[in-house]
Design a protein around this motif. Structure first.
Motif, mmCIF file in Angstrom:
data_model
loop_
_atom_site.group_PDB
_atom_site.id
_atom_site.type_symbol
_atom_site.label_atom_id
_atom_site.label_comp_id
_atom_site.label_asym_id
_atom_site.label_seq_id
_atom_site.Cartn_x
_atom_site.Cartn_y
_atom_site.Cartn_z
ATOM 1 N N LYS A 12 0.861 -1.183 0.000
ATOM 2 C CA LYS A 12 0.000 0.000 0.000
ATOM 3 C C LYS A 12 0.892 1.224 0.000
ATOM 4 N N LEU A 13 0.562 2.207 -0.845
ATOM 5 C CA LEU A 13 1.344 3.429 -0.913
ATOM 6 C C LEU A 13 0.952 4.346 0.236
ATOM 7 N N LYS A 14 1.933 4.667 1.075
ATOM 8 C CA LYS A 14 1.668 5.530 2.234
ATOM 9 C C LYS A 14 1.696 7.001 1.822
ATOM 10 N N LYS A 15 1.020 7.833 2.584
ATOM 11 C CA LYS A 15 1.034 9.264 2.318
ATOM 12 C C LYS A 15 2.424 9.820 2.568
ATOM 13 N N ALA A 16 2.855 10.712 1.674
ATOM 14 C CA ALA A 16 4.202 11.268 1.770
ATOM 15 C C ALA A 16 4.252 12.388 2.798
ATOM 16 N N THR A 17 5.353 12.458 3.527
ATOM 17 C CA THR A 17 5.589 13.567 4.435
ATOM 18 C C THR A 17 6.379 14.637 3.693
ATOM 19 N N VAL A 18 6.282 15.864 4.139
ATOM 20 C CA VAL A 18 6.915 16.987 3.453
ATOM 21 C C VAL A 18 8.421 16.780 3.367
#
Length: 603
Positions: free
Chosen positions: A334-340
């Protein structure tokens, strides 16, 4: 009959096609088709491999009883006015192809300009007391970009007046031959590509000023358009030359297809094609193993063979997953949300060593638990909403007062609708079982896709594979490598397409399925036709079953609606009449695929 092309792009040698009422979505003809299933490859360090093997077996033939040669898929019969000779039609198509090349070159040059724009100010600060980047870092990131820009600017400047003052006797082969002869510059860029990407990534993490620059490069639209500049990341733009060189043979194939053999350009274009194909072959041999492998903590090499987005039915709900097939295992992530300031990462949901993976037969499979298929009218309603949003976005782009905020709002809504459609539409089950435990279920929109996954896995399973278990460290290393190794970078929806990608075809495609041959035994045979629609494939037509034959002759005509379609697929099945093998699940296809093939409908 027209043979399969050398670069693995099957021609429509098995069906006749007539294109009618097409809206290309652009003012010019887009000669840049897709090779394989086209995906946006932003940010990849993987060089897409050019498959040189035929993809059709057995041979599906378009020969009629009174015809010697297969019918070309070129839509000249309808697009061009009547009364012209085939030669005249081909020459007019040459201009359409070249107009598309010109438009595409302009977009590519604008992308290279956007990439080069920050280079000068960065170099200016490199000699000051507070440099943003060092000269060494700048040289690594922008290596050969200026040279590639000048090559294509020269090509564009020479081609533009030729197309604008078109004459059927005009020659352009020398320009393409010169462009092909300069492909060595791309070899240098490709060799440095990994270094450029890693340097840009490290500099973004260490320097906030450079991070802001690299995340918001502005690419201007075509000079005659009213489109506002679009914001693109440096990582995405660095991939453009890689993507460009893999498309080089496609344009030449199109031009040769519409160039008479006695035309002065023909020999020059053949030479340019030969140079391009040889270059791509050398790039594949040099790049592919290095870019698609990961070394395990034990020092072993594990190769990525195939990857893509699939819908998994998990805990009675549909989940979008990215499936990775390696030489010895299948990994679902699953592709995780990217952090800045950081790249996106994958979270491993499960994996199965290929030595432990089995495909349950239909009669062994359990019915799909609580699969509530979305009603057809809801699917069609959502498609209508997406079409309306797409039209509104185009109107905003063309408007002088078009607001970028309004466009972004519309795009966000369109992305939400398309994501819902992507999750809700698939119904064809793809079952995978770990012989030591759990089973997994994916839902696909195309039996063609299911067949490709199954065949790729079974091909790897013919090797001497051993069962194993990954340690937590090994699994972490493998999952961490997936982002850079992947070849499919975006969810397959319209919103993720680049502006320079073909919008596909709209209208109706007239298809005649005539006959097939090459079967080893007598069978009950039928064909289905699929086209991509809104980012996924949909079965559009099915022939009758031709019984007890090795050479079926259907001779059936179909009118297929296209909705931004770029690819046409045909599957040939052997009909199963054994009711004991029929699964309770109505969506289970138990008929055996005897052959399949595809062609880019947008080229």
């Amino acid at each position: 009959m027209e043979p399969v092309s050398h670069q693995g792009m099957p021609r429509l040698s098995w069906i006749d096609t007539l294109y009618s009422n097409f809206n290309y979505g652009t003012d010019g003809y887009d000669a840049e088709g897709n090779e394989e299933q086209k995906s946006s490859r932003e940010g990849s360090e993987t060089m897409p491999y050019i498959d040189e093997s035929p993809t059709m077996s057995p041979q599906l033939s378009a020969r009629s009883q009174d015809s010697v040669d297969g019918v070309s898929p070129t839509p000249t019969e309808v697009l061009l006015p009547g009364g012209e000779s085939e030669s005249d039609k081909g020459l007019l198509m040459r201009k359409l192809v070249l107009s598309g090349v010109l438009a595409s070159e302009e977009i590519y040059i604008n992308q290279l300009e956007a990439l080069l724009l920050p280079m000068k100010p960065l170099k200016a600060t490199a000699t000051t007391s507070q440099p943003v980047l060092t000269m060494q870092q700048i040289d690594a990131i922008f290596y050969k970009i200026q040279d590639i820009y000048e090559i294509h600017k020269d090509f564009y400047d020479n081609l533009c007046p030729i197309v604008q003052q078109w004459d059927n006797q005009t020659t352009v082969g020398h320009l393409f031959q010169k462009l092909a002869s300069q492909l060595g510059m791309y070899k240098a860029f490709v060799d440095n590509y990994k270094c450029a990407l890693e340097t840009a990534e490290k500099c973004s993490q260490c320097n906030n000023q450079f991070f802001k620059i690299s995340e918001n490069l502005k690419v201007k639209g075509p000079k005659d358009s009213k489109e506002q500049p679009t914001s693109v990341t440096m990582e995405a733009l660095l991939y453009k030359p890689i993507d460009r060189v893999t498309r080089s043979t496609l344009v030449l194939h199109d031009l040769l297809k519409h160039t008479p053999s006695d035309h002065p350009d023909y020999a020059l274009l053949q030479d340019a094609l030969r140079i391009s194909q040889n270059f791509l072959s050398s790039i594949n041999e040099d790049i592919d193993p290095r870019r698609t492998a990961v070394t395990t903590p034990k020092g072993e090499t594990r190769q990525l063979v195939k990857d893509g987005y699939l819908v998994e039915l998990s805990e009675n709900s549909r989940k979008l997953r990215h499936l990775f097939l390696f030489t010895d295992l299948l990994l679902c992530a699953k592709l995780k949300k990217a952090t800045v300031g950081k790249h996106q990462q994958y979270d491993c949901k499960w994996y199965i060593p290929l030595a432990d993976l089995v495909f349950p037969s239909p009669e062994e499979s359990e019915p799909i638990p609580q699969l509530h298929a979305t009603p057809d009218h809801e699917i069609e309603d959502m498609k209508a909403k997406i079409s309306v949003l797409k039209s509104e976005i185009q109107k905003e782009k063309k408007s002088n007062k078009g607001s970028s905020r309004t466009i972004e709002r519309l795009k966000k809504k369109m992305f939400e609708y398309e994501s819902w459609l992507l999750l809700s539409s698939p119904t064809i089950p793809f079952r995978i079982h770990n012989k030591n435990g759990k089973s997994y279920l994916f839902l696909l929109s195309s039996d063609y896709e299911r067949s490709e996954w199954r065949e790729a896995i079974q091909k790897l399973q013919k090797k001497d594979l051993q069962a194993f278990a990954l340690s937590s460290l090994e699994l972490q290393v493998l999952t961490g490598s997936c982002f850079k190794l992947r070849t499919v970078h975006n969810v397959p929806i319209i919103s993720n397409k680049d502006d320079d990608e073909s919008p596909g075809l709209y209208g109706f495609l007239h298809v005649i399925v005539k006959s097939a041959k090459g079967f080893s035994h007598s069978s009950n045979l039928y064909c289905t036709l699929e086209v991509d629609s809104f980012g996924y494939f949909v079965s559009k037509a099915k022939t009758r079953v031709f019984r007890d034959t090795m050479e079926p002759e259907w001779n059936e005509e179909f009118e297929i609606e296209l909705e931004g379609s770029q690819c046409l697929r045909i599957l040939c099945y052997e009909k199963c009449y054994d009711k004991s093998k029929l699964n309770k699940d109505n969506n289970e296809i138990v008929d055996k695929i005897m052959g399949k093939g595809q062609i880019q409908a947008a080229t």
